[in-house]
Design a protein around this motif. Structure first.
Motif, mmCIF file in Angstrom:
data_model
loop_
_atom_site.group_PDB
_atom_site.id
_atom_site.type_symbol
_atom_site.label_atom_id
_atom_site.label_comp_id
_atom_site.label_asym_id
_atom_site.label_seq_id
_atom_site.Cartn_x
_atom_site.Cartn_y
_atom_site.Cartn_z
ATOM 1 N N GLU A 42 -92.891 -54.060 9.007
ATOM 2 C CA GLU A 42 -92.358 -54.966 10.014
ATOM 3 C C GLU A 42 -92.723 -56.407 9.643
ATOM 4 O OE1 GLU A 42 -90.669 -54.254 12.753
ATOM 5 O OE2 GLU A 42 -90.951 -52.099 13.055
ATOM 6 N N GLU A 43 -91.854 -57.354 10.003
ATOM 7 C CA GLU A 43 -92.135 -58.746 9.674
ATOM 8 C C GLU A 43 -93.471 -59.189 10.268
ATOM 9 O OE1 GLU A 43 -90.150 -63.186 10.253
ATOM 10 O OE2 GLU A 43 -88.974 -61.381 10.658
ATOM 11 N N LYS A 44 -93.700 -58.826 11.512
ATOM 12 C CA LYS A 44 -94.983 -59.119 12.159
ATOM 13 C C LYS A 44 -95.357 -57.972 13.082
ATOM 14 C CE LYS A 44 -95.292 -64.168 12.280
ATOM 15 N NZ LYS A 44 -95.414 -65.373 13.151
ATOM 16 N N LEU A 45 -96.660 -57.732 13.191
ATOM 17 C CA LEU A 45 -97.138 -56.791 14.182
ATOM 18 C C LEU A 45 -97.365 -57.557 15.479
ATOM 19 C CD1 LEU A 45 -99.734 -54.672 12.172
ATOM 20 C CD2 LEU A 45 -97.487 -53.960 12.970
ATOM 21 N N LEU A 46 -96.822 -57.035 16.563
ATOM 22 C CA LEU A 46 -96.937 -57.712 17.856
ATOM 23 C C LEU A 46 -98.064 -57.073 18.664
ATOM 24 C CD1 LEU A 46 -93.174 -58.165 18.817
ATOM 25 C CD2 LEU A 46 -94.651 -59.620 17.408
ATOM 26 N N PHE A 47 -99.066 -57.877 18.976
ATOM 27 C CA PHE A 47 -100.227 -57.419 19.725
ATOM 28 C C PHE A 47 -100.179 -57.948 21.158
ATOM 29 C CE2 PHE A 47 -101.779 -56.759 15.498
ATOM 30 C CZ PHE A 47 -102.794 -55.827 15.576
ATOM 31 N N ALA A 52 -99.660 -62.609 18.730
ATOM 32 C CA ALA A 52 -100.397 -62.089 19.881
ATOM 33 C C ALA A 52 -99.854 -62.635 21.192
ATOM 34 C CB ALA A 52 -101.875 -62.429 19.758
ATOM 35 N N PHE A 53 -99.716 -61.742 22.152
ATOM 36 C CA PHE A 53 -99.383 -62.107 23.526
ATOM 37 C C PHE A 53 -100.629 -61.872 24.368
ATOM 38 C CE2 PHE A 53 -95.523 -60.833 21.433
ATOM 39 C CZ PHE A 53 -94.571 -61.754 21.856
ATOM 40 N N HIS A 54 -100.828 -62.707 25.367
ATOM 41 C CA HIS A 54 -102.030 -62.616 26.198
ATOM 42 C C HIS A 54 -101.689 -62.184 27.623
ATOM 43 C CE1 HIS A 54 -104.945 -64.830 23.495
ATOM 44 N NE2 HIS A 54 -103.784 -65.015 22.881
ATOM 45 N N ALA A 55 -102.611 -61.420 28.228
ATOM 46 C CA ALA A 55 -102.469 -61.030 29.632
ATOM 47 C C ALA A 55 -103.856 -60.981 30.253
ATOM 48 C CB ALA A 55 -101.785 -59.671 29.758
ATOM 49 N N ASP A 96 -90.981 -57.190 28.330
ATOM 50 C CA ASP A 96 -90.207 -58.265 27.699
ATOM 51 C C ASP A 96 -90.339 -58.332 26.180
ATOM 52 O OD1 ASP A 96 -89.530 -58.935 30.271
ATOM 53 O OD2 ASP A 96 -90.920 -60.632 30.423
ATOM 54 N N ASN A 97 -91.306 -57.601 25.609
ATOM 55 C CA ASN A 97 -91.557 -57.732 24.169
ATOM 56 C C ASN A 97 -91.759 -56.366 23.506
ATOM 57 O OD1 ASN A 97 -92.074 -60.841 24.043
ATOM 58 N ND2 ASN A 97 -93.381 -60.117 25.712
#
Length: 214
Positions: free
Chosen positions: A6-11, A37-40, A52-53
């Motif tokens: 994958e182009e990027k791993l989404l965390f 990285a997404f934050h919550a 959403d992602n």
């Protein structure tokens, strides 16, 4: 296993403490992983981010101000079972790891771990789809012969579990006795038996167990 092409791993980094999330960013940067990285910081943000992602890996604390993460883990796995979940928490792994794995988590990592172990856990989640620490591995082996390690409430009879839930609901001995039409000293005796089986000493611990395992 996650496709590393994958182009990027989404965390998703989910913790109500910003410093913990920033610490994880430091580890990800040092590991050389190509990621975003997404934050919550709460359950609402976790749900929004998941919806959403196309998240690959969610690193989630075991507890938030709203409560423990058991329900949110189940929700994520039901909606998007391909997401790998690593619980990253300061709670005792010996006591809590199995219930989070049982809820659907793919790994459990202590916040007391050093940077190397954190990096190893993340790489294991990427390459194998799971992270099983030596502590958790031993727990899993023991759980094969003792299912109460996964859920201590399984050691209770149906009546004991019913009464335990009443205590957790805020009822006292007299109220429970009246609701079940039995003598108050009978309830007191059952209460002692419940405490002995669960290896606890007070109602606060009982409430916590019922909340975490019901």
């Amino acid at each position: 296993m996650i496709n590393k092409d994958e182009e990027k791993l989404l965390f998703l980094l989910a913790d109500d403490h910003m410093l913990i999330r920033q610490g994880m960013i430091f580890v990800l940067d040092a590991s050389g992983i190509n990621y975003k990285a997404f934050h919550a910081s709460n359950f609402r943000q976790i749900r929004e981010c998941i919806n959403d992602n196309p998240i690959h890996i969610a690193i989630i604390d075991a507890h938030f101000p709203e409560g423990n993460s058991l329900q949110i883990i189940s929700e994520i796995k039901e909606k998007k079972p391909e997401i790998k979940i690593l619980i990253f928490s300061g709670i005792d792994e010996n006591i809590h790891a199995l219930k989070y794995l049982n809820a659907g988590a793919d790994g459990f990592l202590s916040k007391l771990s050093d940077e190397k172990e954190i990096e190893e856990a993340i790489c294991s989640i990427i390459e194998k789809g799971e992270y099983i620490s030596p502590v958790t591995k031993a727990l899993l082996m023991n759980s094969l012969s003792n299912r109460n390690l996964v859920n201590p409430l399984l050691s209770l009879t149906e009546r004991e579990l019913e009464i335990a839930r009443m205590y957790a609901g805020g009822y006292g001995n007299l109220e429970i006795a009246n609701m079940l039409d039995v003598k108050q000293n009978t309830i007191s005796t059952i209460k002692k038996r419940i405490f002995k089986k669960l290896k606890i000493e007070n109602i606060v611990k009982l409430i916590e167990l019922v909340k975490n395992h019901s």
